[in-house]
Design a protein around this motif. Structure first.
Motif, short mmCIF file in Angstrom:
data_model
loop_
_atom_site.label_atom_id
_atom_site.label_comp_id
_atom_site.label_asym_id
_atom_site.label_seq_id
_atom_site.Cartn_x
_atom_site.Cartn_y
_atom_site.Cartn_z
N ALA A 248 41.47 13.12 57.28
CA ALA A 248 40.69 13.32 58.67
C ALA A 248 41.81 13.15 60.29
CB ALA A 248 39.31 12.36 58.74
N VAL A 249 42.01 11.56 60.23
CA VAL A 249 43.08 11.74 61.26
C VAL A 249 44.27 12.80 61.53
CG1 VAL A 249 44.47 9.96 62.80
CG2 VAL A 249 42.09 9.36 61.26
N SER A 250 45.04 12.69 60.28
CA SER A 250 45.61 13.80 60.10
C SER A 250 46.13 15.58 60.91
CB SER A 250 46.47 14.29 59.21
OG SER A 250 47.33 14.97 59.48
N GLY A 251 44.42 15.40 60.38
CA GLY A 251 43.47 16.28 60.55
C GLY A 251 43.08 16.68 61.95
N PHE A 252 42.39 16.04 62.88
CA PHE A 252 42.66 16.06 63.90
C PHE A 252 43.70 15.38 64.69
CE2 PHE A 252 38.24 13.86 62.98
CZ PHE A 252 37.66 14.56 63.98
N MET A 253 44.97 15.37 64.75
CA MET A 253 45.87 15.61 64.95
C MET A 253 46.55 17.15 64.87
SD MET A 253 47.94 11.62 63.85
CE MET A 253 49.21 12.32 63.47
N HIS A 254 46.51 17.37 63.86
CA HIS A 254 47.20 18.84 64.16
C HIS A 254 46.60 19.61 64.46
CE1 HIS A 254 49.72 16.78 60.22
NE2 HIS A 254 50.33 17.94 61.24
N GLU A 255 45.56 19.47 64.38
CA GLU A 255 43.79 20.11 65.97
C GLU A 255 44.37 20.32 67.22
OE1 GLU A 255 41.52 22.41 65.45
OE2 GLU A 255 41.61 22.76 63.05
N TRP A 256 45.08 19.10 67.41
CA TRP A 256 45.23 18.83 68.87
C TRP A 256 46.59 19.86 68.65
CZ3 TRP A 256 49.99 17.06 71.69
CH2 TRP A 256 49.57 17.17 72.45
N ILE A 257 47.88 19.71 68.02
CA ILE A 257 47.96 20.87 68.36
C ILE A 257 48.45 22.59 68.05
CG2 ILE A 257 50.49 21.18 66.87
CD1 ILE A 257 50.95 18.32 65.66
N LEU A 258 47.16 22.49 67.30
CA LEU A 258 47.17 24.01 66.87
C LEU A 258 46.41 24.52 68.43
CD1 LEU A 258 46.06 26.59 65.75
CD2 LEU A 258 44.41 25.80 64.63
N HIS A 259 45.68 23.29 69.58
CA HIS A 259 45.10 23.96 70.23
C HIS A 259 45.58 24.29 71.86
CE1 HIS A 259 43.09 22.91 74.37
NE2 HIS A 259 42.10 22.95 73.72
N GLN A 260 47.01 23.62 71.70
CA GLN A 260 47.65 23.14 72.14
C GLN A 260 48.82 24.85 72.46
OE1 GLN A 260 48.18 20.82 75.11
NE2 GLN A 260 46.16 20.50 74.72
N VAL A 261 48.73 24.88 71.14
CA VAL A 261 49.77 26.49 70.66
C VAL A 261 48.56 27.92 70.69
CG1 VAL A 261 51.31 25.39 69.79
CG2 VAL A 261 50.35 26.46 68.65
N THR A 262 47.63 27.29 71.53
CA THR A 262 47.08 28.42 71.05
C THR A 262 46.35 29.04 72.78
OG1 THR A 262 45.83 27.89 69.34
CG2 THR A 262 44.29 29.62 70.23
N PRO A 263 46.16 30.63 72.91
CA PRO A 263 46.01 31.24 74.28
C PRO A 263 44.86 30.21 74.28
CG PRO A 263 47.41 32.53 72.72
CD PRO A 263 46.80 31.37 71.94
N GLU A 264 44.66 30.64 75.77
CA GLU A 264 43.44 30.03 76.39
C GLU A 264 41.92 30.50 75.76
OE1 GLU A 264 41.18 28.77 80.82
OE2 GLU A 264 43.47 29.24 80.37
N GLY A 265 40.98 30.03 75.70
CA GLY A 265 40.13 30.57 74.77
C GLY A 265 40.03 31.38 73.20
#
Length: 274
Positions: free
Chosen positions: A145-162
Motif C-alpha cells: 500500500a505504501v509503495s502504491g501511494f509513493m507511485h501514485e504521487w509520481i503518476l500525479h507529478q507526470v500527469t497533465p493538470e486535470g
C-alpha cells in the motif's frame, strides 16, 4: 547485466517503441524492459561512481527480473531491491516485529536472548515462527500500500493538470499482496502433493501475472493520460542521435569517416549527420 548492457537495452527498447508498431502485448513487455533499463541507468551510474570514489558496497538494484520463478521471487529479490529494502525496514519489519502493533504471542527472556545472540540460528527461526500469520499479512499489505501511494504521487507529478485519476498505480501494487498469498497457498499444496514446478513454468506464470496486472493497472494511465513513455523514448533516441552526430564530427575531423560508416551502418551515419 552490466551498466553498459542495461543502457544498450534502454536504447533498443526506446528505438522499438518509436519506430515499430508493436502488438500490444509485445509493446507492454518492451515497456517493462525499457523501464528496467531506464531505472538501472539512473541508479547504477551514481552507484558505480560511489563504488569507484568511496569504495562502498552497494546492493544491486535489480537481479535479472525476467528470470523470476515466482511473484515472491520477483518482489523480494529481483525488482528494485533498494526500494524493497527501504520499505521492509520502514514498513514491514516494524509491523511484523510488533513495534506498531502488539503481537499476540511473546517469547520468554531466555529465548529472546538466544535469538539476539544467534542470528540465523534455530532460536531466531523459532522466534520468527511465533509471529502470527495475520501480522505478517498485515505487514505485507501495508508495504504494498505504501509503495502504491509513493507511485501514485509520481503518476500525479507526470500527469497533465486535470487529467490525473487516483488509483491506477496504487491498485497495481495493492493487488500484489493477495496474489502473493494465493501463490504461497498453492505452492504449499503442490509441495504436499509432491509436485514441483519447473523453472520454465515458474518464469512463464510469473511473467503472465505481471503483464496482466500491468495491463490492467500500470499502462492505462501511461497510454491515456500522459505522454511520459513517448517523451522518454523520444529523448533517449534524440540523445543517441546526438552522440552519433558528435562521433561523426570527430570522425570527419580525424579523417576516419569511412570507419564510422562501416561500424554503425549507412543509415545510422546518415541520421547522425542530419
Amino acid at each position: 547485466m552490466s551498466f553498459a548492457s542495461n543502457t544498450l537495452l534502454l536504447v533498443i527498447c526506446a528505438s522499438l517503441l518509436i519506430t515499430v508498431d508493436l502488438p500490444m502485448i509485445i509493446k507492454y513487455y518492451v515497456y517493462a524492459l525499457g523501464l528496467y533499463g531506464f531505472i538501472t541507468f539512473l541508479m547504477e551510474g551514481p552507484a558505480a561512481a560511489l563504488i569507484a570514489l568511496l569504495d562502498l558496497q552497494v546492493v544491486p538494484p535489480f537481479d535479472k527480473p525476467w528470470l523470476s520463478t515466482s511473484l515472491a521471487d520477483f518482489w523480494s529479490r529481483r525488482w528494485n531491491n533498494s526500494v524493497s529494502l527501504m520499505l521492509r525496514a520502514l514498513v514491514y519489519d516494524p509491523i511484523v516485529e510488533g513495534q506498531l502493533m502488539a503481537s499476540s504471542k511473546t517469547l520468554d527472556p531466555e529465548t529472546a536472548a538466544a535469538g539476539d545472540k544467534q542470528s540465523g540460528s534455530k532460536a531466531a527461526k523459532h522466534q520468527q515462527g511465533k509471529i502470527p500469520l495475520w501480522q505478517r499479512l498485515a505487514g505485507m499489505a501495508a508495504t504494498f500500500a505504501v509503495s502504491g501511494f509513493m507511485h501514485e504521487w509520481i503518476l500525479h507529478q507526470v500527469t497533465p493538470e486535470g487529467a490525473y485519476q487516483f488509483g491506477w498505480w496504487f491498485m497495481f501494487f495493492f493487488v500484489q499482496a493477495p496474489l502473493l498469498v494465493v501463490e504461497g497457498f498453492v505452492q504449499k499444496r503442490l509441495k504436499k502433493a509432491g509436485v514441483k514446478l519447473s523453472r520454465a513454468v515458474g518464469i512463464g506464470y510469473t511473467t503472465c501475472f505481471m503483464l496482466l496486472t500491468s495491463y490492467a493497472f500500470w499502462f492505462p494511465p501511461i497510454e491515456d493520460y500522459t505522454d511520459i513513455a513517448t517523451h522518454v523514448a523520444t529523448s533517449v533516441n534524440n540523445n543517441v542521435l546526438g552522440v552519433l552526430a558528435g562521433m561523426q564530427q570527430l570522425a570527419e575531423h580525424w579523417g576516419v569517416q569511412q570507419a564510422v560508416a562501416a561500424t554503425f551502418g549507412t543509415h545510422a551515419a546518415g541520421s547522425a549527420a542530419v
